[in-house]
Design an enzyme around this catalytic site. Structure first.
Site, PDB file in Angstrom:
ATOM      1  CB  SER A 140      -1.315  -0.088   1.268  1.00  0.00           C
ATOM      2  OG  SER A 140      -1.635   1.369   1.309  1.00  0.00           O
ATOM      3  CE1 TYR A 153      -3.668  -2.647   4.779  1.00  0.00           C
ATOM      4  CE2 TYR A 153      -2.720  -0.320   5.057  1.00  0.00           C
ATOM      5  CZ  TYR A 153      -3.723  -1.335   5.037  1.00  0.00           C
ATOM      6  OH  TYR A 153      -3.940  -2.047   3.168  1.00  0.00           O
TER       7      TYR A 153
HETATM    8  N1  NAP Z   1      -8.474  -0.556  -0.836  1.00  0.00           N
HETATM    9  C1  NAP Z   1      -7.957  -0.162  -0.416  1.00  0.00           C
HETATM   10  O1  NAP Z   1      -8.305   1.550  -0.102  1.00  0.00           O
HETATM   11  C2  NAP Z   1      -6.540  -0.498  -0.562  1.00  0.00           C
HETATM   12  C3  NAP Z   1      -5.462   0.360  -0.539  1.00  0.00           C
HETATM   13  C4  NAP Z   1      -3.884  -0.018  -0.327  1.00  0.00           C
HETATM   14  C5  NAP Z   1      -4.158  -1.481  -0.586  1.00  0.00           C
HETATM   15  N2  NAP Z   1      -4.640  -1.995  -0.336  1.00  0.00           N
HETATM   16  C6  NAP Z   1      -4.658  -3.841  -0.109  1.00  0.00           C
HETATM   17  O2  NAP Z   1      -5.342  -4.274  -1.455  1.00  0.00           O
HETATM   18  C7  NAP Z   1      -5.777  -5.171  -0.685  1.00  0.00           C
HETATM   19  C8  NAP Z   1      -7.468  -5.891  -0.779  1.00  0.00           C
HETATM   20  O3  NAP Z   1      -7.440  -5.526  -0.024  1.00  0.00           O
HETATM   21  P1  NAP Z   1      -9.783  -4.878   0.106  1.00  0.00           P
HETATM   22  O4  NAP Z   1      -9.392  -3.229  -0.273  1.00  0.00           O
HETATM   23  O5  NAP Z   1      -9.620  -5.819  -1.354  1.00  0.00           O
HETATM   24  O6  NAP Z   1     -10.820  -5.320   1.307  1.00  0.00           O
HETATM   25  P2  NAP Z   1     -11.459  -6.586   0.856  1.00  0.00           P
HETATM   26  O7  NAP Z   1     -12.641  -5.666  -0.552  1.00  0.00           O
HETATM   27  O8  NAP Z   1     -11.876  -5.994   1.860  1.00  0.00           O
HETATM   28  O9  NAP Z   1     -10.728  -7.606   0.583  1.00  0.00           O
HETATM   29  C9  NAP Z   1      -9.995  -8.835   1.748  1.00  0.00           C
HETATM   30  C10 NAP Z   1      -9.720  -9.569   1.388  1.00  0.00           C
HETATM   31  O10 NAP Z   1      -8.436 -10.771   2.252  1.00  0.00           O
HETATM   32  C11 NAP Z   1      -8.843 -11.704   2.144  1.00  0.00           C
HETATM   33  N3  NAP Z   1      -9.149 -11.980   3.761  1.00  0.00           N
HETATM   34  C12 NAP Z   1      -8.673 -11.268   4.406  1.00  0.00           C
HETATM   35  N4  NAP Z   1      -8.561 -12.134   5.834  1.00  0.00           N
HETATM   36  C13 NAP Z   1      -7.868 -13.787   5.496  1.00  0.00           C
HETATM   37  C14 NAP Z   1      -7.271 -14.347   5.951  1.00  0.00           C
HETATM   38  N5  NAP Z   1      -7.025 -14.767   7.275  1.00  0.00           N
HETATM   39  N6  NAP Z   1      -7.248 -15.487   4.618  1.00  0.00           N
HETATM   40  C15 NAP Z   1      -7.101 -15.458   4.170  1.00  0.00           C
HETATM   41  N7  NAP Z   1      -7.962 -14.619   3.384  1.00  0.00           N
HETATM   42  C16 NAP Z   1      -8.110 -13.343   4.093  1.00  0.00           C
HETATM   43  C17 NAP Z   1     -10.955 -11.290   2.330  1.00  0.00           C
HETATM   44  O11 NAP Z   1     -11.387 -12.638   2.360  1.00  0.00           O
HETATM   45  P3  NAP Z   1     -12.175 -13.483   4.067  1.00  0.00           P
HETATM   46  O12 NAP Z   1     -12.792 -12.526   4.365  1.00  0.00           O
HETATM   47  O13 NAP Z   1     -13.499 -14.561   3.082  1.00  0.00           O
HETATM   48  O14 NAP Z   1     -11.335 -14.018   4.063  1.00  0.00           O
HETATM   49  C18 NAP Z   1     -11.070 -10.622   1.426  1.00  0.00           C
HETATM   50  O15 NAP Z   1     -10.945 -11.426   0.646  1.00  0.00           O
HETATM   51  C19 NAP Z   1      -5.183  -6.104   1.005  1.00  0.00           C
HETATM   52  O16 NAP Z   1      -3.804  -6.154   0.992  1.00  0.00           O
HETATM   53  C20 NAP Z   1      -4.885  -4.873   1.490  1.00  0.00           C
HETATM   54  O17 NAP Z   1      -3.826  -3.762   2.263  1.00  0.00           O
HETATM   55  C21 NAP Z   1      -6.161  -1.405  -0.212  1.00  0.00           C
END
Ligand code: NAP
Length: 254
Positions: A140, A153
């Site tokens: 990120s 985080y």
């Molecule tokens: N959204 C943003 O603004 C943003 C910005 C920078 C970086 N990111 C990064 O992008 C990535 C995806 O995030 P997102 O925004 O798409 O969030 P999201 O919609 O909340 O997705 C998170 C995913 O991680 C999975 N997950 C969480 N804990 C887990 C575990 N213990 N084992 C296996 N899977 C797990 C969740 O699935 P389950 O709950 O079904 O396990 C879900 O599929 C993350 O690494 C996040 O830090 C996001």
């Protein structure tokens, strides 16, 4: 199969039950022969696979090293060697010093950092033996510098950026590509309840498109959206005194 610059037969995406990972899986559906999607929510993986051609669900908790190794074995048994792994599963918690919560800190470390390490534990011996493969780690822009209320985080994402650089020093000469993905704000379940303005917010589909395009071009760092990511990168160039003054002013304004 769609013709792209990079050809992947088998792709594994963690955190594919929602948000960025879900949209990535949909984009890879016509770019790879076997798209292995992982998360804990097996019902969501089943739905995703049911509406796709090449997507197959492999429910796994990334914090469980043994289960992750078993998952990688199963993916390769069913789908062939993993050409590209997108290590995307993540957990976010807004936390300031007044709300210090060790359990949430531990979750951040276990999911964001150890989750990637558990995947590397399974993938590296296989990819090293083959002398090929591509590992993409989703970090990120929050990992560029310490940010307020990000203590469960930001440090995990800073560690991932460092990890990707470290890996690339040794893996590139051995035929294995490494990418680090640094998104800005993306509209997903992770960010929907954020109680602060999110400059440069983009949709999950657009984020996935940026990622696929960067991976196809073999980029090491894939940071987006470009203007916001560039602003965040500039913060890295500021001397500490100026950085803390700028952040202090931002906190007072907020
Ligand atoms: N959204 C943003 O603004 C943003 C910005 C920078 C970086 N990111 C990064 O992008 C990535 C995806 O995030 P997102 O925004 O798409 O969030 P999201 O919609 O909340 O997705 C998170 C995913 O991680 C999975 N997950 C969480 N804990 C887990 C575990 N213990 N084992 C296996 N899977 C797990 C969740 O699935 P389950 O709950 O079904 O396990 C879900 O599929 C993350 O690494 C996040 O830090 C996001």
């Amino acid at each position: 199969m769609k013709q792209t610059q990079a050809q992947w037969k088998t792709v594994w995406i963690t955190g594919a039950s929602s948000g960025i990972g879900l949209e990535l899986a949909r984009l890879f559906d016509d770019r790879a022969d076997h798209v292995a999607v992982s998360a804990r929510s097996s019902d969501k993986l089943v739905d995703l696979a049911a509406n796709a051609t090449n997507i197959h669900g492999y429910a796994v908790d990334v914090t469980d090293a043994e289960a992750v190794s078993a998952c990688v074995s199963e993916v390769e048994d069913r789908g062939g060697n993993i050409d590209l792994a997108v290590l995307n599963a993540g957990a976010w918690a807004l936390m300031s010093v007044d709300e210090f919560d060790l359990a949430a800190v531990r979750t951040g470390v276990e999911v964001n950092f150890m989750g990637v390490m558990n995947a590397l534990n399974a993938l590296l011996p296989r990819m090293l033996a083959r002398g090929r493969g591509h590992i993409a780690i989703v970090a990120s822009v929050a990992g560029y510098r310490g940010l307020p209320r990000s203590l469960a985080y930001g440090p995990t994402k800073a560690a991932l950026i460092n990890l990707a650089e470290t890996l690339n020093t040794e893996l590139a000469p051995r035929g294995i590509m490494v990418s680090v993905v640094n998104p800005g704000f993306v509209d997903t379940p992770m960010t929907r309840d954020n109680p602060f303005p999110m400059p440069g917010l983009i949709g999950a589909r657009q984020a996935a498109e940026y990622i696929v395009s960067g991976l196809e071009r073999g980029k090491f760092e894939i940071a987006f959206p470009r203007f916001f990511a560039a602003q965040m990168k500039l913060l890295r160039l500021l001397p500490n005194w100026l950085y803390f003054r700028a952040i202090g002013a931002f906190i007072l304004k907020g």
